[in-house]
Design an enzyme around this catalytic site. Sequence first.
Site, short mmCIF file in Angstrom:
data_model
loop_
_atom_site.label_atom_id
_atom_site.label_comp_id
_atom_site.label_asym_id
_atom_site.label_seq_id
_atom_site.Cartn_x
_atom_site.Cartn_y
_atom_site.Cartn_z
N GLN A 234 -18.03 -5.74 -1.56
CA GLN A 234 -17.14 -6.62 -2.31
C GLN A 234 -16.80 -7.89 -1.53
O GLN A 234 -15.86 -8.60 -1.87
CB GLN A 234 -15.88 -5.88 -2.78
N HIS B 63 0.84 -1.21 0.00
CA HIS B 63 0.00 0.00 0.00
C HIS B 63 0.87 1.26 0.00
O HIS B 63 0.60 2.22 -0.72
CB HIS B 63 -0.88 0.05 1.25
P1 AMP Z 1 -6.50 -3.51 -0.52
O1 AMP Z 1 -6.35 -2.77 0.76
O2 AMP Z 1 -6.14 -4.96 -0.43
O3 AMP Z 1 -7.85 -3.26 -1.17
O4 AMP Z 1 -5.44 -2.91 -1.52
C1 AMP Z 1 -5.40 -1.53 -1.79
C2 AMP Z 1 -4.47 -1.27 -2.93
O5 AMP Z 1 -3.16 -1.73 -2.62
C3 AMP Z 1 -4.88 -2.03 -4.21
O6 AMP Z 1 -4.65 -1.19 -5.34
C4 AMP Z 1 -3.95 -3.21 -4.21
O7 AMP Z 1 -3.71 -3.74 -5.49
C5 AMP Z 1 -2.70 -2.58 -3.62
N1 AMP Z 1 -1.82 -3.62 -3.08
C6 AMP Z 1 -2.16 -4.60 -2.20
N2 AMP Z 1 -1.09 -5.40 -1.96
C7 AMP Z 1 -0.08 -4.94 -2.73
C8 AMP Z 1 1.28 -5.35 -2.94
N3 AMP Z 1 1.80 -6.41 -2.32
N4 AMP Z 1 2.04 -4.63 -3.79
C9 AMP Z 1 1.52 -3.55 -4.44
N5 AMP Z 1 0.25 -3.10 -4.27
C10 AMP Z 1 -0.54 -3.78 -3.43
#
Ligand code: AMP
Length: 284
Positions: free
Chosen positions: A67, A43
Amino acid sequence: MTQAGGIEIVRTVADLRARVGSWRAAGLSVGLVPTMGALHDGHLSLVRQSVGETKRTCATLFINPKQFNPNEDLAAYPRDEAGDVAKLKSAGADLLFAPEVAEMYPPGAATQISVPGIGDILEGEYRAGFFTGVATIVAKLLLQALPDAAFFGEKDYQQLQVIKRMTADLDIPVRICGAPTIREADGLAMSSRNAYLSAQERAIAPTLYAAIRSLAEAVRGGADPASQAAFAAEKLLSAGFSKVDYVTVRNAETLEPVAANDEPARVLAAATLGRARLIDNIAV
Ligand code: AMP
């Protein structure tokens, strides 16, 4: 609006618009980084990219109930707003929008955005309604904040493609930026859901990345995608994954099955390990 040592926290759309509006009036470009919290370096890499490319960065923290399926982990999803605020501050974010569910979905809210085709396959097949939930909340966040750019991780590769499709189709004037997957030292893609893994499962988890990396290498070397994908799935099951939803080689943009050897391709996989459903992907 509350201030937490340099980063401002807003919880209403009106306050978000007031803050972002004042930046725009001052001619400052704005980047948006949507998240569901329990922040890790993946993040924060998006936040840093936004800070590097725009003058002001707004992160959002909203665990979007739309979701999650009824049988999924909404109640158990990790929550740590105080920790998230400290991390966002250290990564240079200027604003956190952290609304309550009723602010995002007031009584009577009915409109949904679905992205048929790319939103129905792979994750869309195994998580019914997932991408409708994602597309709806991301469209709302984009229209609420009206950023110049919004940042999403390639970790959720299909989500990134769905969001690109949705913003293009709806003429939402925003630049959608994808960022590389950030991994632990052993290759496991960082994910808030990795917290569900026991120590033993955590030791097995990097097999997912190893398997898709070998698959991508084999396909790059001219091997048959389908038989190599089946081989990778077998490897996951024998390593201790309980269920493999898919391991597949797809067109990098449409995510349809690859037809020709020379088209840009992406390996995508989803598999269950203990309580966690892990996803990962890699370019061929
Ligand atoms: P989430 O909180 O899981 O909904 O993720 C929020 C954002 O962070 C989304 O755009 C994800 O694709 C990105 N994200 C989550 N894990 C990673 C990672 N390991 N590397 C890069 N971006 C990430």
